[in-house]
Structure formats: C-alpha cells, structure tokens
Motif scaffolding. Structure first.
Motif, PDB file in Angstrom:
ATOM      1  N   UNK A 328     -18.094  -2.260  -6.621  1.00  0.00           N
ATOM      2  CA  UNK A 328     -18.633  -1.562  -5.457  1.00  0.00           C
ATOM      3  C   UNK A 328     -17.531  -0.910  -4.623  1.00  0.00           C
ATOM      4  N   UNK A 329     -16.432  -1.613  -4.493  1.00  0.00           N
ATOM      5  CA  UNK A 329     -15.302  -1.079  -3.729  1.00  0.00           C
ATOM      6  C   UNK A 329     -14.072  -1.921  -4.019  1.00  0.00           C
ATOM      7  N   UNK A 330     -12.922  -1.359  -3.709  1.00  0.00           N
ATOM      8  CA  UNK A 330     -11.664  -2.098  -3.684  1.00  0.00           C
ATOM      9  C   UNK A 330     -11.304  -2.353  -2.225  1.00  0.00           C
ATOM     10  N   UNK A 331     -10.660  -3.482  -1.950  1.00  0.00           N
ATOM     11  CA  UNK A 331     -10.136  -3.726  -0.606  1.00  0.00           C
ATOM     12  C   UNK A 331      -8.687  -4.180  -0.713  1.00  0.00           C
ATOM     13  N   UNK A 332      -7.931  -3.923   0.344  1.00  0.00           N
ATOM     14  CA  UNK A 332      -6.530  -4.323   0.369  1.00  0.00           C
ATOM     15  C   UNK A 332      -6.111  -4.543   1.812  1.00  0.00           C
ATOM     16  N   UNK A 333      -5.349  -5.605   2.053  1.00  0.00           N
ATOM     17  CA  UNK A 333      -4.880  -5.919   3.388  1.00  0.00           C
ATOM     18  C   UNK A 333      -3.743  -5.036   3.857  1.00  0.00           C
ATOM     19  N   UNK A 334      -3.155  -4.256   2.941  1.00  0.00           N
ATOM     20  CA  UNK A 334      -2.067  -3.351   3.303  1.00  0.00           C
ATOM     21  C   UNK A 334      -2.673  -2.049   3.813  1.00  0.00           C
ATOM     22  N   UNK A 335      -2.486  -1.776   5.090  1.00  0.00           N
ATOM     23  CA  UNK A 335      -3.142  -0.615   5.705  1.00  0.00           C
ATOM     24  C   UNK A 335      -2.733   0.703   5.062  1.00  0.00           C
ATOM     25  N   UNK A 336      -1.563   0.743   4.411  1.00  0.00           N
ATOM     26  CA  UNK A 336      -1.112   1.982   3.797  1.00  0.00           C
ATOM     27  C   UNK A 336      -1.909   2.340   2.547  1.00  0.00           C
ATOM     28  N   UNK A 337      -2.607   1.359   1.983  1.00  0.00           N
ATOM     29  CA  UNK A 337      -3.406   1.623   0.784  1.00  0.00           C
ATOM     30  C   UNK A 337      -4.851   1.969   1.110  1.00  0.00           C
ATOM     31  N   UNK A 338      -5.280   1.642   2.319  1.00  0.00           N
ATOM     32  CA  UNK A 338      -6.657   1.929   2.726  1.00  0.00           C
ATOM     33  C   UNK A 338      -6.858   3.444   2.786  1.00  0.00           C
ATOM     34  N   UNK A 339      -7.945   3.923   2.162  1.00  0.00           N
ATOM     35  CA  UNK A 339      -8.225   5.355   2.114  1.00  0.00           C
ATOM     36  C   UNK A 339      -7.822   6.011   0.815  1.00  0.00           C
ATOM     37  N   UNK A 340      -7.033   5.320  -0.028  1.00  0.00           N
ATOM     38  CA  UNK A 340      -6.715   5.831  -1.355  1.00  0.00           C
ATOM     39  C   UNK A 340      -7.875   5.536  -2.299  1.00  0.00           C
ATOM     40  N   UNK A 345     -13.052   5.250  -6.949  1.00  0.00           N
ATOM     41  CA  UNK A 345     -13.630   4.263  -6.027  1.00  0.00           C
ATOM     42  C   UNK A 345     -12.672   4.062  -4.862  1.00  0.00           C
ATOM     43  N   UNK A 346     -13.192   4.138  -3.658  1.00  0.00           N
ATOM     44  CA  UNK A 346     -12.371   4.106  -2.463  1.00  0.00           C
ATOM     45  C   UNK A 346     -11.816   2.711  -2.184  1.00  0.00           C
ATOM     46  N   UNK A 347     -10.602   2.680  -1.646  1.00  0.00           N
ATOM     47  CA  UNK A 347      -9.984   1.440  -1.185  1.00  0.00           C
ATOM     48  C   UNK A 347     -10.245   1.320   0.312  1.00  0.00           C
ATOM     49  N   UNK A 348     -10.778   0.163   0.730  1.00  0.00           N
ATOM     50  CA  UNK A 348     -11.148  -0.038   2.123  1.00  0.00           C
ATOM     51  C   UNK A 348     -10.485  -1.302   2.679  1.00  0.00           C
ATOM     52  N   UNK A 349     -10.641  -1.495   3.973  1.00  0.00           N
ATOM     53  CA  UNK A 349     -10.110  -2.677   4.637  1.00  0.00           C
ATOM     54  C   UNK A 349     -10.966  -3.894   4.284  1.00  0.00           C
ATOM     55  N   UNK A 350     -10.385  -5.101   4.229  1.00  0.00           N
ATOM     56  CA  UNK A 350     -11.152  -6.301   3.880  1.00  0.00           C
ATOM     57  C   UNK A 350     -12.384  -6.535   4.747  1.00  0.00           C
ATOM     58  N   UNK A 351     -12.373  -6.087   5.988  1.00  0.00           N
ATOM     59  CA  UNK A 351     -13.522  -6.317   6.865  1.00  0.00           C
ATOM     60  C   UNK A 351     -14.800  -5.698   6.316  1.00  0.00           C
ATOM     61  N   UNK A 352     -14.679  -4.710   5.427  1.00  0.00           N
ATOM     62  CA  UNK A 352     -15.855  -4.029   4.871  1.00  0.00           C
ATOM     63  C   UNK A 352     -16.667  -4.956   3.974  1.00  0.00           C
ATOM     64  N   UNK A 353     -16.087  -6.080   3.563  1.00  0.00           N
ATOM     65  CA  UNK A 353     -16.797  -7.002   2.677  1.00  0.00           C
ATOM     66  C   UNK A 353     -18.080  -7.508   3.337  1.00  0.00           C
TER      67      UNK A 353
END
Length: 389
Positions: A328-340, A345-353
């Motif tokens: 459904x999505x990728x998440x990453x705690x590194x803010x520099x990867x969010x939005x890639x 499939x978009x990389x989002x912040x963990x809070x989106x879970x």
C-alpha cells in the motif's frame, strides 16, 4: 572488467557474486554489479559501471545521512576516534571532518572543548543542519579542491567514507593537501576480512554505496606510494557489539621529511575473498527464511506497509516476490526520504500508518529495529508487525 582495481590498478578480477537492486526513482547508479577480487593484489570491490560524477551526484542530491538517526553501534564505533583525538590533539587543534553526515562527531568534539572545527560534505542538507549548530562547514566532495583549506588542519577525519569512494587513492591524495606537516588522517573502514563474524544481511554489506571491501592488508596497499605514513592502528573489535559492522580505526600521518613514499611490493590480500564467500554461504539460510515470509504474504495478498526504504528493500524487490505483494505504501523515519517513490509507490512518514489499520507492517530495516518498535508503540498502532529473522 568495467572498473580497474582501485588499489593497484589491475585490470583482471575473479567474480564472487552479482548484486541486484531496485533503486528509488531518480537515482542513476547501476542496479547491478559483480563483487570481484583483483587477480593481482587480492583487493575485493564492486565492479560498477558508474562514473565518479554519478556518485558525486548521488551523494549531493540523494544523500540521506543528514537526516539519519545514529544507532547505538554507530555511537560506540566513534568512541575510538574521539579517544584518539583527545590523546593526540590539543583543544586548539584544527580538525576537518569529511563526509560528516549528521555532524555527530563534530558536535561531540565541540562538547569536549574543541572549537576549531570544520566540515566538508556533498549534501546541502548536511551543511545546513551543521550550520544550525554553529559549526563552520562547506558543501563539496572529497575530490573538490577547497584551496582555502590547504595545509590548515592538524587532523582530517573520514569515518565510514572510504568504502563509498570510486577513486579512494585520489581521495587520500586530496586529504594530504588539507593536512599540516605532521597532521593526522584518521579513518575508519569496515574490515571485510572479518565480515563473516557479523549477522547483518547481505544488503548491509554489499549495496549501491559500499563499493570497496577493505582489509588491513588492502588498506595498507592503498597507502603505498602516497605521502602519508601509517602511524597507528586502533582495532575496535572489542568495543563494538557482535551484531555490528566490524570496523577498524587507522591513523595516518603526513610526514614533512618525505615527499612521496617509494612503493614497496604489495602484500597480496589472501583473506578477504574467502571471508566474503564464507559470509555469503552463512547468509543462505537467512535468505531462504526471508523469501518464505515474503512468499506467504504474496500468496495471501496481505495488505502491507513496508517500513524502511534502504538497501534491504532495494535487494528484496529483486531477489524475492516482494514486488508482487500488495504494497500500500512505504514509510521511513528519515525525513529526507519522505516524498520519494519506489516502483511508483510513494514513501511517506510513519504516522500515515494510522490510515491503514488493516495492513501488516513489514519492517525492512537492518539496524533500527528497536527504534522502529519504539516508534510503533509511541504512535499507538495496533497493526500486525513483522520482522525478518
């Protein structure tokens, strides 16, 4: 061979294993390369087709280290560097950190009382973040000539950088220009002749960034013919947990009395190729178990949130059925990867879970399992969480 041996210049090598990856969109590095062992000197390295400018662009534009949290292992592995500096350099000493990432070493040095600190890093984010701490720095790669820095430093530090560089010999020649006579070049590299002693999976050891697989012998060979002399070696085997990369700290000194060392006969590295092969065999059982976990998720088309977008995911997308799963999505705690994006499939912040309460969270991170588990608890998530063995 696409790449001559970075240590001796040899043009022949024996292939050990081919590495495959699916890189995030926009990254121009190759998605496969062979791990090879140089026939002449035994150095093991990635026979990558990428050029120096490709890696310069990658670390300038896609560098994620400035937003990266430091694991406990990383904190411990810097301890010998700090101890060496405290023992050998006065508080008034001028110190340059090349490839400083999130700036932790420089910040720690300032807390110890060192004030004449400078950082050089290709990432604009890294530079901006360090400037926020009031530490002087500049944006640039190790290959850039920053003339105002020449002959200025009592010590140049490069921790976990040399294994990333396409032209390591050119890099150490540039370090020479920044050092004062008698100054120290302090570097750390993973010792791949001991890679079978750690439990990290293959993507941690062999990925799009780690392209040089040094041992003590091959590192000493690299310095042959240079204007830097090995003055000390600090082995940190006993201070780093067994689950960590096996690192060694070297201190090399710029000697005023020599112009350039006459190259001696190189001592062939006879251990690293066998160590890598042993490590790869040890990883086969882990790979089979991970493949089965993913195959089961794929067969059931379980809705998935993939936590982690680093080297582990890049290789699993090629080597397993992960790309066929119901991601459904990728998440990453590194803010520099969010939005890639990865595979569209978009990389989002963990809070989106929170928006995916029925999804299972598959953690694909090699070093931050405890931190991720803590974040899941802090977010109050009730999702099923799956970790690899």
């Amino acid at each position: 061979m696409m790449r001559n041996c970075p240590v001796c210049g040899g043009r022949k090598g024996e292939a050990i294993k081919r590495i495959y990856m699916t890189l995030p969109e926009g990254i121009i590095l190759p998605e496969q390369y062979d791990i090879v062992s140089c026939t002449e000197c035994g150095f093991c390295y990635a026979d990558t087709s990428a050029k120096k400018e490709d890696y310069d662009a990658y670390y300038t534009l896609y560098n994620s280290y400035s937003g990266k949290e430091e694991s406990q292992e990383a904190i411990i592995s810097q301890t010998p560097v700090l101890e060496f500096i405290k023992t050998n350099l006065e508080l008034k000493s001028c110190i340059l950190d090349i490839g400083f990432g999130n700036g932790m070493l420089l910040r720690n040095l300032r807390e110890l009382g060192y004030q004449n600190l400078f950082g050089l890093d290709p990432s604009e984010d890294s530079v901006r973040n360090l400037e926020n701490y009031g530490i002087e720095c500049a944006q640039g790669t190790i290959y850039d000539c920053v003339s105002r820095l020449e002959n200025s430093f009592d010590a140049v530090v490069m921790t976990a950088v040399l294994e990333h560089l396409l032209e390591p010999r050119e890099a150490i020649e540039q370090v020479f220009t920044y050092l004062k006579d008698g100054g120290y070049f302090i570097l750390s590299v993973p010792d791949y002749s001991m890679c079978y002693t750690v439990q990290f999976s293959i993507p941690n050891q062999f990925n799009q960034e780690h392209i040089n697989y040094f041992s003590e012998d091959s590192l000493l060979n690299l310095f042959q013919g240079s204007r830097l002399m090995l003055s000390d070696l600090v082995e940190i085997k006993d201070t780093v947990p067994a689950s960590s990369e096996f690192l060694r700290i070297f201190a090399v000194q710029k000697c005023a009395e020599i112009d350039k060392q006459a190259p001696d006969a190189m001592k062939k590295d006879t251990r690293t190729k066998g160590a890598i092969e042993r490590y790869l065999v040890q990883q086969e059982d882990h790979q089979r178990k991970n493949e089965q976990i993913i195959a089961d998720l794929c067969a059931k088309q379980t809705p998935l949130v993939i936590w982690g977008t680093g080297s582990m995911v890049m290789q699993l997308l090629v080597a397993t059925d992960l790309a066929k799963c119901n991601i459904l999505t990728f998440v990453d705690g590194n803010y520099l990867k969010v939005g890639t994006s990865i595979n569209g499939i978009k990389v989002q912040s963990p809070a989106i879970i929170r928006d995916y309460p029925e999804a299972a969270v598959l953690v694909c991170a090699m070093k931050f399992g405890q931190e991720i588990q803590r974040t899941i608890e802090e977010l109050g998530l009730n999702n099923q969480v799956l970790f690899f063995n």
